[in-house]
Design a protein around this motif. Structure first.
Motif, PDB file in Angstrom:
ATOM      1  N   SER A   1      23.187  21.565  28.941  1.00 37.01           N
ATOM      2  CA  SER A   1      23.657  22.326  27.781  1.00 37.01           C
ATOM      3  C   SER A   1      23.499  21.529  26.496  1.00 37.01           C
ATOM      4  CB  SER A   1      25.121  22.715  27.957  1.00 37.01           C
ATOM      5  OG  SER A   1      25.319  23.387  29.179  1.00 37.01           O
ATOM      6  N   LEU A   2      23.818  20.238  26.557  1.00 34.82           N
ATOM      7  CA  LEU A   2      23.766  19.419  25.335  1.00 34.82           C
ATOM      8  C   LEU A   2      22.334  19.287  24.825  1.00 34.82           C
ATOM      9  CD1 LEU A   2      26.325  16.600  26.253  1.00 34.82           C
ATOM     10  CD2 LEU A   2      26.576  18.290  24.437  1.00 34.82           C
ATOM     11  N   ILE A   3      21.382  18.992  25.714  1.00 39.71           N
ATOM     12  CA  ILE A   3      20.028  18.763  25.197  1.00 39.71           C
ATOM     13  C   ILE A   3      19.379  20.084  24.776  1.00 39.71           C
ATOM     14  CG2 ILE A   3      18.812  18.872  27.425  1.00 39.71           C
ATOM     15  CD1 ILE A   3      18.068  16.651  24.302  1.00 39.71           C
ATOM     16  N   LEU A   4      19.715  21.184  25.467  1.00 43.06           N
ATOM     17  CA  LEU A   4      19.166  22.474  25.038  1.00 43.06           C
ATOM     18  C   LEU A   4      19.761  22.862  23.681  1.00 43.06           C
ATOM     19  CD1 LEU A   4      18.999  24.489  28.378  1.00 43.06           C
ATOM     20  CD2 LEU A   4      17.205  23.206  27.221  1.00 43.06           C
ATOM     21  N   ALA A   5      21.052  22.606  23.502  1.00 44.72           N
ATOM     22  CA  ALA A   5      21.680  22.886  22.206  1.00 44.72           C
ATOM     23  C   ALA A   5      21.071  22.012  21.117  1.00 44.72           C
ATOM     24  CB  ALA A   5      23.189  22.639  22.285  1.00 44.72           C
ATOM     25  N   THR A   6      20.761  20.766  21.448  1.00 46.09           N
ATOM     26  CA  THR A   6      20.142  19.872  20.450  1.00 46.09           C
ATOM     27  C   THR A   6      18.815  20.445  19.993  1.00 46.09           C
ATOM     28  OG1 THR A   6      21.174  17.957  21.519  1.00 46.09           O
ATOM     29  CG2 THR A   6      19.365  17.516  20.006  1.00 46.09           C
ATOM     30  N   GLY A   7      17.992  20.892  20.950  1.00 50.88           N
ATOM     31  CA  GLY A   7      16.699  21.464  20.584  1.00 50.88           C
ATOM     32  C   GLY A   7      16.841  22.680  19.684  1.00 50.88           C
ATOM     33  N   VAL A   8      17.775  23.556  20.022  1.00 49.97           N
ATOM     34  CA  VAL A   8      17.986  24.761  19.203  1.00 49.97           C
ATOM     35  C   VAL A   8      18.484  24.378  17.816  1.00 49.97           C
ATOM     36  CG1 VAL A   8      19.336  26.882  18.981  1.00 49.97           C
ATOM     37  CG2 VAL A   8      18.420  26.233  21.209  1.00 49.97           C
ATOM     38  N   LEU A   9      19.408  23.421  17.747  1.00 49.71           N
ATOM     39  CA  LEU A   9      19.967  23.020  16.452  1.00 49.71           C
ATOM     40  C   LEU A   9      18.928  22.332  15.569  1.00 49.71           C
ATOM     41  CD1 LEU A   9      23.479  21.802  17.647  1.00 49.71           C
ATOM     42  CD2 LEU A   9      23.024  23.754  16.159  1.00 49.71           C
ATOM     43  N   CYS A  10      17.946  21.685  16.176  1.00 56.72           N
ATOM     44  CA  CYS A  10      16.861  21.089  15.378  1.00 56.72           C
ATOM     45  C   CYS A  10      16.067  22.184  14.675  1.00 56.72           C
ATOM     46  CB  CYS A  10      15.930  20.265  16.267  1.00 56.72           C
ATOM     47  SG  CYS A  10      16.640  18.692  16.795  1.00 56.72           S
ATOM     48  N   ILE A  11      15.781  23.253  15.394  1.00 57.70           N
ATOM     49  CA  ILE A  11      15.064  24.372  14.777  1.00 57.70           C
ATOM     50  C   ILE A  11      15.960  25.035  13.731  1.00 57.70           C
ATOM     51  CG2 ILE A  11      13.967  26.608  15.196  1.00 57.70           C
ATOM     52  CD1 ILE A  11      12.366  24.307  16.314  1.00 57.70           C
ATOM     53  N   LEU A  12      17.250  25.143  14.031  1.00 58.80           N
ATOM     54  CA  LEU A  12      18.191  25.730  13.073  1.00 58.80           C
ATOM     55  C   LEU A  12      18.233  24.908  11.782  1.00 58.80           C
ATOM     56  CD1 LEU A  12      20.401  27.898  12.583  1.00 58.80           C
ATOM     57  CD2 LEU A  12      22.052  26.283  13.496  1.00 58.80           C
ATOM     58  N   GLY A  13      18.248  23.581  11.933  1.00 59.95           N
ATOM     59  CA  GLY A  13      18.262  22.710  10.759  1.00 59.95           C
ATOM     60  C   GLY A  13      17.013  22.883   9.917  1.00 59.95           C
ATOM     61  N   THR A  14      15.869  22.992  10.584  1.00 59.50           N
ATOM     62  CA  THR A  14      14.602  23.227   9.868  1.00 59.50           C
ATOM     63  C   THR A  14      14.649  24.569   9.156  1.00 59.50           C
ATOM     64  OG1 THR A  14      13.459  22.000  11.598  1.00 59.50           O
ATOM     65  CG2 THR A  14      12.103  23.337  10.143  1.00 59.50           C
ATOM     66  N   PHE A  15      15.251  25.545   9.798  1.00 59.15           N
ATOM     67  CA  PHE A  15      15.326  26.900   9.277  1.00 59.15           C
ATOM     68  C   PHE A  15      16.239  26.987   8.059  1.00 59.15           C
ATOM     69  CE2 PHE A  15      16.078  31.295   8.921  1.00 59.15           C
ATOM     70  CZ  PHE A  15      17.384  31.629   9.220  1.00 59.15           C
ATOM     71  N   LEU A  16      17.415  26.354   8.140  1.00 62.41           N
ATOM     72  CA  LEU A  16      18.411  26.508   7.083  1.00 62.41           C
ATOM     73  C   LEU A  16      17.904  26.092   5.708  1.00 62.41           C
ATOM     74  CD1 LEU A  16      21.972  25.490   8.306  1.00 62.41           C
ATOM     75  CD2 LEU A  16      21.193  27.672   7.420  1.00 62.41           C
ATOM     76  N   VAL A  17      17.132  25.031   5.674  1.00 58.91           N
ATOM     77  CA  VAL A  17      16.718  24.492   4.379  1.00 58.91           C
ATOM     78  C   VAL A  17      15.723  25.401   3.674  1.00 58.91           C
ATOM     79  CG1 VAL A  17      14.696  23.119   5.047  1.00 58.91           C
ATOM     80  CG2 VAL A  17      16.191  22.287   3.261  1.00 58.91           C
ATOM     81  N   ARG A  18      15.108  26.325   4.451  1.00 55.03           N
ATOM     82  CA  ARG A  18      14.097  27.176   3.809  1.00 55.03           C
ATOM     83  C   ARG A  18      14.423  28.655   3.965  1.00 55.03           C
ATOM     84  NH1 ARG A  18       9.779  24.306   5.387  1.00 55.03           N
ATOM     85  NH2 ARG A  18      11.090  22.652   6.168  1.00 55.03           N
ATOM     86  N   SER A  19      15.704  28.961   4.293  1.00 51.47           N
ATOM     87  CA  SER A  19      16.053  30.348   4.575  1.00 51.47           C
ATOM     88  C   SER A  19      16.721  31.042   3.397  1.00 51.47           C
ATOM     89  CB  SER A  19      17.007  30.404   5.759  1.00 51.47           C
ATOM     90  OG  SER A  19      18.255  29.833   5.381  1.00 51.47           O
ATOM     91  N   GLY A  20      17.494  30.287   2.615  1.00 53.43           N
ATOM     92  CA  GLY A  20      18.243  30.924   1.537  1.00 53.43           C
ATOM     93  C   GLY A  20      19.468  31.673   1.992  1.00 53.43           C
TER      94      GLY A  20
END
Lengths: 139, 729
Positions: free
Chosen positions: B276-295
């Motif tokens: 669960s932790l490593i899968l959540a880490t992978g998803v949160l990395c994409i989320l972090g990339t997304f947030l900065v360019r999502s508005g």
């Protein structure tokens, strides 16, 4: 008691505790938060008893520096409704007319007083349509 | 060049899609050739993306303004190193950098495990290529950096002056390096779950990538904090801004995984947690990339315009990744992820690691809730927002628990310990912590902030544990080898890099938190307006505004900026401590219709702070100069240049502008203008940066391959090849 049953009970207790704590957190958080509004939202229904997180653009020509503080107007991102803001505190480097800001304010009379050090200016958009940088488009 | 770049993106997309399909097809027995083909597609993807990135950099370095991305971020006077960095200052360039780092990390990972985990690797390859296909598609269809215009502008807009700082130059590389490297254990976890692999080999095989990801992401976050403190004019290093939080979320969960994975390797436990932790880490990395360019969130960093189509693409990817991860964990929880053993005692290392997981996940939950609170409440009817004090209130208690656990965890016994055994192991560091708790209020003002005092005590305890373990290891080796203490310490560290690297990280983190607690709770701050000759007392220091300073900075023969500031003398008890020179730098705006002089004051401005750092305290000052007295001169100068517009050659105009600006800065120096100053005296800020260095050194040490590991890998590779040949024979 059967060890498997014991484990199941412990899991249920732990999950219930986690759920309760999360709920308590969410509930108490509501009281610590401020309404996030635009200038038109403030004009429609602002109360002097509450603080608001105001988001909008600085109106061109409205900035007046007065000693340690300054007055300016903030308008809706896509509109003309604007409110006067009076602020004393750190002014972020990117702050200027036309930039989008976030500030926590309280209503005092006809103006809105910004809480100290709550003014944030959004960096000018890096990820714009790069054709704005100049030149004619390739057909 | 644009056409070649576009061709590279299309090829990258094709290679990713083909490679993912080949890898999935080759996962079945007897189709090894397709797995090899998939692997080679990954290597080819890296090569093609590297070529695309090289083309983009050439465009920037040669100032080819027919590329709008170049014209928007670079200019003829931008130094070459900022031109290189400007490539990833754009949406398009940053996505291409992401793809480059992803394909590079993936290629290295798949190369390093070739011949091993034959059941897992095809699926891992497919996941990595799937991510590659996503980024290649986004680049090709919606965010290509290779679009061109027929006629470019004569000069570009230049890099935002706020970004002209060494920390922020490399900050995205470290962040994206962290995000992309975390994709490797993510992909292997997916593969292991799909094939229902029960052992921890995938954890061991990807440990280097996980550690390096943690190191890079942590460094990226700290670089951002350093930039904020040293470059921006507010004096802080962390503001709980949504995009700061977005990079912290995967780091928190990734740190929990790094610890928890040890339990699975050693005792086959906490498998559900680790997956669960490593899968959540992978998803949160994409989320972090997304947030900065999502508005989607109001943030200082929200760099996007309305109607951004890639937001939908990222949202879809996050939904698919989350749904897939949840499905795999839930369906494998009762068999593949069943623990091999149970926790024997609450007083055990296993329990401490479990408590560690719970604490990290709790912090992550709080940060996530606070960050997305505006979105959640907006969906419920009334948009609300949370400020930094809320984050501090809820996170600090958890951090105290973490520091306590970091002191106990490394020394408590596996399976079962007793209170007396634990006390015997910990009594020296515990007594040190208690001493700080008792003496702190007597010798300092620490009692004014109980939470800070608790942090000082717990931090001392955790540092003491780390130092104790280093000492014990050194003494044990000395007893065996008779070496001198430094050699014994080096020897024991060299043979147990992971363990001793971990101790160093714990020491560093505790030092950091002590610095954070002190600089937050005991900072002296004053906003004051001074005229030359006036003084202000802050935190026992006297800051005297001696005189204004002003200068013009040139670059490549062009006037780059005007800097207005002050010379400030700092004294304590009548003795000179230092002289600080805070300035405000005014960069001209590239707008031909604006006044020749006023365009310098209507563009971007940055604070150049005055900073005297020290081990015990930092003296920090920023100034907002009062340029009211210059306004009439600026207006008059604009009129003169406007009237003479047709009468001057470009050369003459440049010369007269230089004279005019020179006169302006002289006027500033002689007019005794007031200045608005923010002055901070912050204790122990240097501990934050020192602690960060220790942590990074520890992480590097832990990630460094053990002696003999490379030989072992090569041997394993040859053994696998031999087995393959024998099977064919």
């Amino acid at each position: 008691m059967d060890p498997a049953r014991k484990r199941r009970i412990r899991l249920v207790v732990a999950l219930s505790a986690a759920l309760l704590l999360s709920g308590a957190l969410a509930y108490t958080t509501f009281n610590s938060s401020s309404s996030a509004v635009t200038p038109s939202g403030l004009l429609a229904s602002a109360s002097a008893a509450k603080s608001y997180q105001l988001t909008g653009k600085v109106v061109a020509g409205s900035i007046e520096r007065k000693g340690a503080g300054m007055d300016f107007r903030v308008r809706d991102r896509d509109g003309t409704a604007s409110v006067p803001v009076s602020y004393t505190g750190t002014v972020p480097d990117p702050f200027k007319e036309g930039r989008e800001i976030i500030i926590t304010v309280r209503k005092q009379g006809a103006t809105y007083v910004g809480e100290k050090d709550t003014l944030t200016t959004k960096c000018p958009s890096k990820f714009t349509d790069q054709r704005q940088a100049g030149g004619a488009a390739v057909s | 060049m644009g056409v070649l770049g576009q061709a590279c993106l299309l090829t990258a997309l094709g290679l990713s899609v083909y490679g993912a399909g080949a890898s999935l097809y080759g996962a079945a027995p007897g189709r090894e050739r397709w797995v090899v083909s998939g692997r080679r597609s990954l290597y080819a993807l890296f090569a093609v993306v590297a070529l695309a990135f090289l083309l983009l950099e050439i465009a920037f370095v040669t100032s080819d303004f027919t590329f709008p991305v170049v014209a928007g971020q670079s200019s003829l006077t931008t130094p070459w190193y900022y031109r290189i960095a400007a490539a990833w200052a754009t949406q398009e360039g940053s996505l291409l950098l992401w793809l480059l780092l992803l394909s590079g990390a993936s290629s290295l990972a798949i190369f390093s495990v070739r011949g091993r985990m034959r059941d897992v690797t095809p699926y891992a390859t497919a996941v990595l290529l799937g991510l590659g296909a996503f980024f290649a598609a986004v680049l090709f269809f919606t965010a290509s950096p290779f679009e061109r215009v027929a006629v470019g502008p004569a000069d570009g807009l230049g890099l935002n002056p706020l970004l002209r700082h060494p920390s922020v130059l490399i900050h995205p590389i470290f962040l994206y390096g962290g995000y992309t490297l975390f994709s490797v254990p993510f992909a292997f976890a997916i593969g292991a779950l799909i094939v229902r692999r029960v052992d921890a080999e995938w954890i061991r095989a990807t440990r280097f990538f996980t550690l390096t990801a943690w190191l890079l992401l942590g460094t990226g976050i700290l670089l951002g904090a350093r930039w904020s403190y040293a470059e921006l004019g507010w004096g802080g290093y962390w503001a709980w801004d949504p995009v700061e939080n977005a990079s912290l979320l995967p780091w928190l969960v990734g740190t929990a995984f790094l610890h928890s994975a040890m339990i699975q390797e050693r005792r086959g436990m906490l498998k559900v947690w680790n997956a669960s932790l490593i899968l959540a880490t992978g998803v949160l990395c994409i989320l972090g990339t997304f947030l900065v360019r999502s508005g989607i969130l109001d943030s200082i960093h929200a760099f996007v315009q309305e109607g951004n189509t890639i937001a939908w693409a990222f949202t879809s990817l996050i939904v698919v990744m989350t749904a897939g991860a949840v499905y795999l964990v839930v369906t494998r929880a009762s068999d593949t992820l069943r623990s091999d053993a149970r926790i024997d005692s609450l007083l055990s290392r296993e329990s401490m690691f479990l408590a560690n997981n719970v604490t990290f996940v709790s912090i992550t939950f709080v940060v996530f809730l606070g960050t997305f609170y505006p979105l959640i409440t907006d969906a419920l009817g009334e948009k609300r927002a949370l400020g930094p004090p809320w984050f501090d209130d809820y996170i600090v208690p958890f951090v105290l628990v973490l520091v306590l656990l970091s002191g106990i965890g490394p020394v408590i016994a596996w399976r079962r310990s007793t209170p007396s055994r634990l006390w015997r192991s910990l009594r020296v560091p515990a007594l040190a912590g208690i001493a700080v708790l008792v003496l702190g209020p007597l010798l300092t003002r620490a009692e004014e902030s109980p939470l800070s005092l608790a942090m000082f005590a717990l931090g001392t305890f955790a540092i003491g544990t780390g130092l104790q373990e280093l000492y014990r290891g050194m003494r044990a080796r000395q007893a065996m080898t008779g070496e001198s203490p430094p050699l014994a310490l080096a020897g024991v560290v060299r043979r147990n890099r992971r363990r001793y690297g971990g101790y160093l990280v714990h020491i560093g983190i505790s030092v950091m938190f002590i610095g954070v607690a002190a600089s937050t709770a005991f900072q002296h701050e004053r906003d004051v307006r001074l005229t030359p000759g006036q003084s202000a007392k802050v935190g026992g220091y006297t800051f005297t505004y001696e005189r204004p300073i002003a200068r013009i900075a040139q670059r490549a023969g062009e006037l780059e900026r005007i800097a207005l500031g002050s010379r400030v003398r700092v004294e304590r008890d009548g003795k000179l401590v230092t002289v600080l020179r805070p300035e405000r730098a005014y960069y001209p705006i590239n707008a031909p219709m604006m006044g020749a002089i006023s365009r310098y004051f209507e563009g971007n401005a940055t604070s150049e702070i005055g900073l005297k750092a020290g081990l015990r305290r930092d003296l920090w000052i920023a100034e907002q100069p009062d340029i009211a007295t210059l306004q009439p001169i600026i207006k008059a100068g604009d009129k003169v240049f406007a009237d003479a517009r047709g009468d001057l050659t470009a050369r003459q105009r440049g010369d007269f502008l230089g004279v005019a600006l020179g006169g302006l800065v002289n006027r500033y120096r002689t007019s005794e203008p007031p200045g608005q100053f923010r002055i901070l005296v912050s204790p122990l800020v240097t501990f934050l940066w020192l602690g960060a260095l220790f942590s990074l050194a520890g992480g590097l040490l832990a990630a460094w391959p053990e002696p003999g590991m490379l030989r072992g890998r090569v041997r394993a590779g040859y053994a696998a090849r031999l087995a393959q040949e024998l099977r064919r024979a």
